[in-house]
Scaffold this motif. Structure first.
Motif, PDB file in Angstrom:
ATOM      1  N   TRP A   1       0.842  -1.209   0.000  1.00 52.47           N
ATOM      2  CA  TRP A   1       0.000   0.000   0.000  1.00 52.47           C
ATOM      3  C   TRP A   1       0.871   1.249   0.000  1.00 52.47           C
ATOM      4  CZ3 TRP A   1      -4.543  -0.779  -1.660  1.00 52.47           C
ATOM      5  CH2 TRP A   1      -5.345  -1.839  -1.234  1.00 52.47           C
ATOM      6  N   THR A   2       1.901   1.247   0.823  1.00 47.71           N
ATOM      7  CA  THR A   2       2.805   2.396   0.899  1.00 47.71           C
ATOM      8  C   THR A   2       3.466   2.653  -0.449  1.00 47.71           C
ATOM      9  OG1 THR A   2       3.233   1.852   3.214  1.00 47.71           O
ATOM     10  CG2 THR A   2       4.775   3.364   2.153  1.00 47.71           C
ATOM     11  N   GLY A   3       3.981   1.591  -1.049  1.00 46.91           N
ATOM     12  CA  GLY A   3       4.641   1.725  -2.338  1.00 46.91           C
ATOM     13  C   GLY A   3       3.711   2.219  -3.431  1.00 46.91           C
ATOM     14  N   LEU A   4       2.491   1.710  -3.465  1.00 44.74           N
ATOM     15  CA  LEU A   4       1.537   2.149  -4.485  1.00 44.74           C
ATOM     16  C   LEU A   4       1.210   3.631  -4.351  1.00 44.74           C
ATOM     17  CD1 LEU A   4      -0.985  -0.841  -4.675  1.00 44.74           C
ATOM     18  CD2 LEU A   4       0.593  -0.077  -6.462  1.00 44.74           C
ATOM     19  N   TYR A   5       1.067   4.096  -3.115  1.00 38.33           N
ATOM     20  CA  TYR A   5       0.710   5.497  -2.911  1.00 38.33           C
ATOM     21  C   TYR A   5       1.889   6.445  -3.125  1.00 38.33           C
ATOM     22  CZ  TYR A   5      -4.011   4.365  -1.631  1.00 38.33           C
ATOM     23  OH  TYR A   5      -5.310   3.940  -1.688  1.00 38.33           O
ATOM     24  N   VAL A   6       3.101   5.936  -3.084  1.00 43.00           N
ATOM     25  CA  VAL A   6       4.267   6.747  -3.448  1.00 43.00           C
ATOM     26  C   VAL A   6       4.446   6.706  -4.962  1.00 43.00           C
ATOM     27  CG1 VAL A   6       6.789   6.872  -3.345  1.00 43.00           C
ATOM     28  CG2 VAL A   6       5.479   6.481  -1.255  1.00 43.00           C
ATOM     29  N   TYR A   7       4.426   5.531  -5.521  1.00 41.91           N
ATOM     30  CA  TYR A   7       4.749   5.312  -6.926  1.00 41.91           C
ATOM     31  C   TYR A   7       3.660   5.790  -7.884  1.00 41.91           C
ATOM     32  CZ  TYR A   7       5.812   2.788 -11.204  1.00 41.91           C
ATOM     33  OH  TYR A   7       6.058   2.459 -12.503  1.00 41.91           O
ATOM     34  N   GLY A   8       2.422   5.454  -7.590  1.00 42.91           N
ATOM     35  CA  GLY A   8       1.319   5.739  -8.515  1.00 42.91           C
ATOM     36  C   GLY A   8       1.251   7.176  -9.005  1.00 42.91           C
ATOM     37  N   PRO A   9       1.214   8.147  -8.124  1.00 40.08           N
ATOM     38  CA  PRO A   9       1.108   9.533  -8.595  1.00 40.08           C
ATOM     39  C   PRO A   9       2.315   9.997  -9.418  1.00 40.08           C
ATOM     40  CG  PRO A   9       0.481   9.385  -6.290  1.00 40.08           C
ATOM     41  CD  PRO A   9       1.053   8.055  -6.679  1.00 40.08           C
ATOM     42  N   GLU A  10       3.470   9.379  -9.225  1.00 36.49           N
ATOM     43  CA  GLU A  10       4.663   9.792  -9.966  1.00 36.49           C
ATOM     44  C   GLU A  10       4.590   9.438 -11.450  1.00 36.49           C
ATOM     45  OE1 GLU A  10       7.913   9.433  -6.351  1.00 36.49           O
ATOM     46  OE2 GLU A  10       7.888   7.887  -7.901  1.00 36.49           O
ATOM     47  N   LEU A  11       3.684   8.564 -11.827  1.00 35.08           N
ATOM     48  CA  LEU A  11       3.594   8.108 -13.206  1.00 35.08           C
ATOM     49  C   LEU A  11       2.871   9.074 -14.134  1.00 35.08           C
ATOM     50  CD1 LEU A  11       2.701   4.373 -12.699  1.00 35.08           C
ATOM     51  CD2 LEU A  11       4.823   5.304 -13.584  1.00 35.08           C
ATOM     52  N   PHE A  12       2.061   9.930 -13.578  1.00 43.10           N
ATOM     53  CA  PHE A  12       1.156  10.716 -14.402  1.00 43.10           C
ATOM     54  C   PHE A  12       1.557  12.189 -14.443  1.00 43.10           C
ATOM     55  CE2 PHE A  12      -1.208   7.194 -12.452  1.00 43.10           C
ATOM     56  CZ  PHE A  12      -1.500   6.478 -13.599  1.00 43.10           C
ATOM     57  N   PRO A  13       1.322  12.831 -15.603  1.00 46.22           N
ATOM     58  CA  PRO A  13       1.594  14.268 -15.686  1.00 46.22           C
ATOM     59  C   PRO A  13       0.670  15.054 -14.758  1.00 46.22           C
ATOM     60  CG  PRO A  13       0.725  13.427 -17.775  1.00 46.22           C
ATOM     61  CD  PRO A  13       0.868  12.262 -16.843  1.00 46.22           C
ATOM     62  N   THR A  14       1.118  16.199 -14.346  1.00 44.35           N
ATOM     63  CA  THR A  14       0.392  17.026 -13.383  1.00 44.35           C
ATOM     64  C   THR A  14      -1.038  17.283 -13.824  1.00 44.35           C
ATOM     65  OG1 THR A  14       2.460  18.064 -12.747  1.00 44.35           O
ATOM     66  CG2 THR A  14       0.449  19.226 -12.139  1.00 44.35           C
ATOM     67  N   THR A  15      -1.254  17.487 -15.106  1.00 42.56           N
ATOM     68  CA  THR A  15      -2.582  17.857 -15.600  1.00 42.56           C
ATOM     69  C   THR A  15      -3.636  16.779 -15.382  1.00 42.56           C
ATOM     70  OG1 THR A  15      -1.931  17.099 -17.807  1.00 42.56           O
ATOM     71  CG2 THR A  15      -1.707  19.465 -17.335  1.00 42.56           C
ATOM     72  N   VAL A  16      -3.210  15.516 -15.277  1.00 43.55           N
ATOM     73  CA  VAL A  16      -4.179  14.425 -15.096  1.00 43.55           C
ATOM     74  C   VAL A  16      -3.868  13.561 -13.879  1.00 43.55           C
ATOM     75  CG1 VAL A  16      -4.771  14.295 -17.550  1.00 43.55           C
ATOM     76  CG2 VAL A  16      -2.936  12.853 -16.642  1.00 43.55           C
ATOM     77  N   ARG A  17      -2.894  13.961 -13.084  1.00 43.49           N
ATOM     78  CA  ARG A  17      -2.417  13.110 -11.983  1.00 43.49           C
ATOM     79  C   ARG A  17      -3.544  12.673 -11.054  1.00 43.49           C
ATOM     80  NH1 ARG A  17       2.012  15.907 -10.183  1.00 43.49           N
ATOM     81  NH2 ARG A  17       3.097  14.828 -11.832  1.00 43.49           N
ATOM     82  N   SER A  18      -4.328  13.604 -10.573  1.00 44.73           N
ATOM     83  CA  SER A  18      -5.388  13.256  -9.613  1.00 44.73           C
ATOM     84  C   SER A  18      -6.432  12.342 -10.234  1.00 44.73           C
ATOM     85  CB  SER A  18      -6.065  14.522  -9.085  1.00 44.73           C
ATOM     86  OG  SER A  18      -5.146  15.284  -8.360  1.00 44.73           O
ATOM     87  N   SER A  19      -6.862  12.678 -11.439  1.00 42.38           N
ATOM     88  CA  SER A  19      -7.893  11.864 -12.099  1.00 42.38           C
ATOM     89  C   SER A  19      -7.369  10.465 -12.426  1.00 42.38           C
ATOM     90  CB  SER A  19      -8.361  12.546 -13.389  1.00 42.38           C
ATOM     91  OG  SER A  19      -8.929  13.792 -13.088  1.00 42.38           O
ATOM     92  N   ALA A  20      -6.157  10.396 -12.956  1.00 39.96           N
ATOM     93  CA  ALA A  20      -5.593   9.097 -13.328  1.00 39.96           C
ATOM     94  C   ALA A  20      -5.401   8.212 -12.106  1.00 39.96           C
ATOM     95  CB  ALA A  20      -4.266   9.295 -14.056  1.00 39.96           C
ATOM     96  N   PHE A  21      -4.900   8.798 -11.038  1.00 37.79           N
ATOM     97  CA  PHE A  21      -4.684   8.004  -9.833  1.00 37.79           C
ATOM     98  C   PHE A  21      -6.018   7.581  -9.208  1.00 37.79           C
ATOM     99  CE2 PHE A  21      -3.131   7.327  -5.405  1.00 37.79           C
ATOM    100  CZ  PHE A  21      -2.264   6.294  -5.705  1.00 37.79           C
TER     101      PHE A  21
END
Length: 192
Positions: free
Chosen positions: A110-130
């Motif tokens: 869980w910790t790793g997913l919440y660190v790693y996941g947002p780093e994959l997406f550009p700022t413009t779609v980060r929240s929606s994609a995650f």
């Protein structure tokens, strides 16, 4: 990346809720009718304490080794612990130690997913994609009680449940190692 991380969330939630929702039955089946009977409430309290080292270990390793290997290690560790339950003779000490280690790895995921996941997406779609990725986890959590409820109704329910949980964690370990890119040391950007 959204489908890959979404699949990791789905597998994580599916296996986690499969184990946690049926924990008392899992504990009882592990004893195999022996005179020993695990104490699920005690085990869950000990597991909560055991999750803390998993959290801190993941936090410290994720910046040293990278996101991919730490996620894969935690998924593989959880899978191995669940498989080990079928190989170790039933005892309270074995059940407590193995499930505590399993949950330590699980909280690391869980910790790793919440660190790693947002780093994959550009700022413009980060929240929606995650959020979409997290929603796939909700689907895994929804399916889990249905699937595991059906597995427990079979004569070999403990074995099927154990292998299904371990299989989901194992599949996630492979995805984490082979299908996601490393983001450690990369700069978050507006586009990828």
């Amino acid at each position: 990346p959204a489908l890959t991380i979404g699949a990791l969330f789905l597998l994580q939630s599916f296996a986690y809720y499969g184990l946690t929702t049926w924990f008392a039955r899992f504990a009882g089946a592990y004893s195999g009718g022996q005179s020993f009977r695990p104490a699920p409430a005690l085990n869950l309290m000990l597991i909560a304490v055991a999750e803390v080292p998993g959290l801190f270990l993941t936090i410290s390793l994720i910046e040293r080794l990278g996101r991919r290997p730490v996620l894969a290690l935690n998924y593989a560790g959880a899978a191995c612990m669940i498989v080990l339950l079928g190989l170790v003779p039933p005892s309270q000490a074995a059940f407590t130690a193995i499930t505590s280690l399993a949950y330590s790895f699980i909280v690391g995921v869980w910790t790793g997913l919440y660190v790693y996941g947002p780093e994959l997406f550009p700022t413009t779609v980060r929240s929606s994609a995650f959020a979409v990725c997290g929603s796939m986890g909700k689907l895994g959590g929804f399916l889990s009680p249905i699937v595991f409820g059906a597995l427990w109704d079979r004569p070999d329910g403990f074995t099927l449940t154990r292998w299904t949980v371990a299989g989901a964690f194992g599949m996630a370990a492979l995805i984490a190692m082979l299908a996601i890119k490393e983001t450690m040391g990369t700069r978050l950007s507006d586009s990828h």
